[in-house]
Write a protein that holds these residues in place. Structure first.
Motif, mmCIF file in Angstrom:
data_model
loop_
_atom_site.group_PDB
_atom_site.id
_atom_site.type_symbol
_atom_site.label_atom_id
_atom_site.label_comp_id
_atom_site.label_asym_id
_atom_site.label_seq_id
_atom_site.Cartn_x
_atom_site.Cartn_y
_atom_site.Cartn_z
ATOM 1 N N ALA A 110 0.807 -1.225 0.000
ATOM 2 C CA ALA A 110 0.000 0.000 0.000
ATOM 3 C C ALA A 110 0.839 1.273 0.000
ATOM 4 N N GLY A 111 2.139 1.145 0.108
ATOM 5 C CA GLY A 111 2.984 2.334 0.160
ATOM 6 C C GLY A 111 2.859 3.076 1.476
ATOM 7 N N LEU A 112 2.614 2.332 2.532
ATOM 8 C CA LEU A 112 2.511 2.893 3.878
ATOM 9 C C LEU A 112 3.634 2.319 4.726
ATOM 10 N N THR A 113 3.762 2.824 5.936
ATOM 11 C CA THR A 113 4.713 2.219 6.865
ATOM 12 C C THR A 113 3.980 1.170 7.691
ATOM 13 N N GLN A 114 4.748 0.270 8.275
ATOM 14 C CA GLN A 114 4.146 -0.748 9.127
ATOM 15 C C GLN A 114 3.444 -0.089 10.318
ATOM 16 N N ALA A 115 4.005 0.993 10.818
ATOM 17 C CA ALA A 115 3.394 1.707 11.945
ATOM 18 C C ALA A 115 2.033 2.286 11.552
ATOM 19 N N GLU A 116 1.926 2.790 10.321
ATOM 20 C CA GLU A 116 0.633 3.335 9.871
ATOM 21 C C GLU A 116 -0.425 2.240 9.796
ATOM 22 N N VAL A 117 -0.044 1.082 9.278
ATOM 23 C CA VAL A 117 -0.987 -0.036 9.210
ATOM 24 C C VAL A 117 -1.388 -0.447 10.619
ATOM 25 N N SER A 118 -0.438 -0.470 11.524
ATOM 26 C CA SER A 118 -0.720 -0.823 12.912
ATOM 27 C C SER A 118 -1.696 0.165 13.546
ATOM 28 N N ARG A 119 -1.507 1.453 13.298
ATOM 29 C CA ARG A 119 -2.411 2.469 13.862
ATOM 30 C C ARG A 119 -3.809 2.354 13.262
ATOM 31 N N ILE A 120 -3.894 2.025 11.979
ATOM 32 C CA ILE A 120 -5.210 1.849 11.346
ATOM 33 C C ILE A 120 -5.910 0.646 11.952
ATOM 34 N N GLU A 121 -5.210 -0.481 12.065
ATOM 35 C CA GLU A 121 -5.807 -1.696 12.624
ATOM 36 C C GLU A 121 -6.110 -1.552 14.113
ATOM 37 N N GLY A 122 -5.416 -0.670 14.786
ATOM 38 C CA GLY A 122 -5.667 -0.438 16.204
ATOM 39 C C GLY A 122 -6.734 0.613 16.435
ATOM 40 N N SER A 123 -7.321 1.112 15.361
ATOM 41 C CA SER A 123 -8.341 2.175 15.358
ATOM 42 C C SER A 123 -7.841 3.447 16.031
ATOM 43 N N ASP A 124 -6.518 3.652 15.974
ATOM 44 C CA ASP A 124 -5.933 4.872 16.516
ATOM 45 C C ASP A 124 -6.037 6.030 15.534
ATOM 46 N N THR A 125 -6.213 5.708 14.252
ATOM 47 C CA THR A 125 -6.304 6.735 13.231
ATOM 48 C C THR A 125 -7.229 6.270 12.116
ATOM 49 N N VAL A 126 -7.830 7.211 11.449
ATOM 50 C CA VAL A 126 -8.643 6.922 10.268
ATOM 51 C C VAL A 126 -7.912 7.547 9.090
ATOM 52 N N PRO A 127 -7.541 6.729 8.103
ATOM 53 C CA PRO A 127 -6.757 7.255 6.992
ATOM 54 C C PRO A 127 -7.566 8.161 6.070
ATOM 55 N N THR A 128 -6.857 8.952 5.302
ATOM 56 C CA THR A 128 -7.486 9.822 4.318
ATOM 57 C C THR A 128 -8.045 8.967 3.181
ATOM 58 N N LEU A 129 -8.865 9.572 2.339
ATOM 59 C CA LEU A 129 -9.444 8.837 1.221
ATOM 60 C C LEU A 129 -8.386 8.267 0.270
ATOM 61 N N PRO A 130 -7.345 9.026 -0.092
ATOM 62 C CA PRO A 130 -6.316 8.428 -0.955
ATOM 63 C C PRO A 130 -5.646 7.208 -0.317
ATOM 64 N N ARG A 131 -5.426 7.249 0.976
ATOM 65 C CA ARG A 131 -4.812 6.096 1.659
ATOM 66 C C ARG A 131 -5.782 4.923 1.720
ATOM 67 N N LEU A 132 -7.063 5.219 1.890
ATOM 68 C CA LEU A 132 -8.064 4.144 1.868
ATOM 69 C C LEU A 132 -8.082 3.478 0.498
ATOM 70 N N ALA A 133 -7.956 4.276 -0.559
ATOM 71 C CA ALA A 133 -7.929 3.720 -1.913
ATOM 72 C C ALA A 133 -6.702 2.822 -2.099
ATOM 73 N N ARG A 134 -5.552 3.249 -1.578
ATOM 74 C CA ARG A 134 -4.341 2.429 -1.683
ATOM 75 C C ARG A 134 -4.473 1.137 -0.884
ATOM 76 N N LEU A 135 -5.102 1.238 0.287
ATOM 77 C CA LEU A 135 -5.322 0.030 1.099
ATOM 78 C C LEU A 135 -6.215 -0.954 0.361
ATOM 79 N N ALA A 136 -7.300 -0.465 -0.215
ATOM 80 C CA ALA A 136 -8.224 -1.339 -0.936
ATOM 81 C C ALA A 136 -7.507 -2.028 -2.092
ATOM 82 N N LYS A 137 -6.713 -1.280 -2.836
ATOM 83 C CA LYS A 137 -5.968 -1.859 -3.957
ATOM 84 C C LYS A 137 -4.969 -2.897 -3.452
ATOM 85 N N ALA A 138 -4.274 -2.582 -2.364
ATOM 86 C CA ALA A 138 -3.284 -3.503 -1.794
ATOM 87 C C ALA A 138 -3.940 -4.780 -1.271
ATOM 88 N N LEU A 139 -5.200 -4.663 -0.864
ATOM 89 C CA LEU A 139 -5.925 -5.822 -0.347
ATOM 90 C C LEU A 139 -6.746 -6.519 -1.435
#
Length: 112
Positions: free
Chosen positions: A59-88
């Motif tokens: 997804a072009g993110l850091t492991q820490a960013e993925v960890s924060r998303i999965e931990g519900s510590d942060t909600v990513p921006t729409l472009p990052r959500l699009a990259r996550l969806a593509k990566a998944l």
């Protein structure tokens, strides 16, 4: 420590006519949204057998960013959500209405 230990007194107060302040209710709703997204990302990542590091690379993110998303510590921006969806390898479906919140990934095979 059990979740029900906190849930039961809250439900009792609500049944007695207690209403939460508006800002508390809004914060609770925002947390539910973040948690729904976190669960969807985690479930799809584990379904694919990916580690957080592998998903981050895809997804072009850091492991820490993925960890924060999965931990519900942060909600990513729409472009990052699009990259996550593509990566998944899936489409991200988010439903936000009234009290209900749903987030999930749909694969092209499931859409058929």
């Amino acid at each position: 420590m059990s979740y029900s230990r906190y849930r039961i007194p809250r439900e009792r107060r609500l049944a007695e006519g207690f209403t939460e302040p508006a800002e508390v209710a809004e914060t609770r709703h925002e947390i539910r949204i973040a948690m729904a997204l976190a669960k969807a990302v985690y479930d799809r990542r584990t379904q694919l057998g990916l580690t957080r590091a592998e998903l981050a690379d895809r997804a072009g993110l850091t492991q820490a960013e993925v960890s924060r998303i999965e931990g519900s510590d942060t909600v990513p921006t729409l472009p990052r959500l699009a990259r996550l969806a593509k990566a998944l390898d899936a489409t991200l479906d988010i439903t936000l209405d009234g009290d209900g919140t749903h987030a999930g990934f749909t694969t092209p095979q499931e859409a058929v």
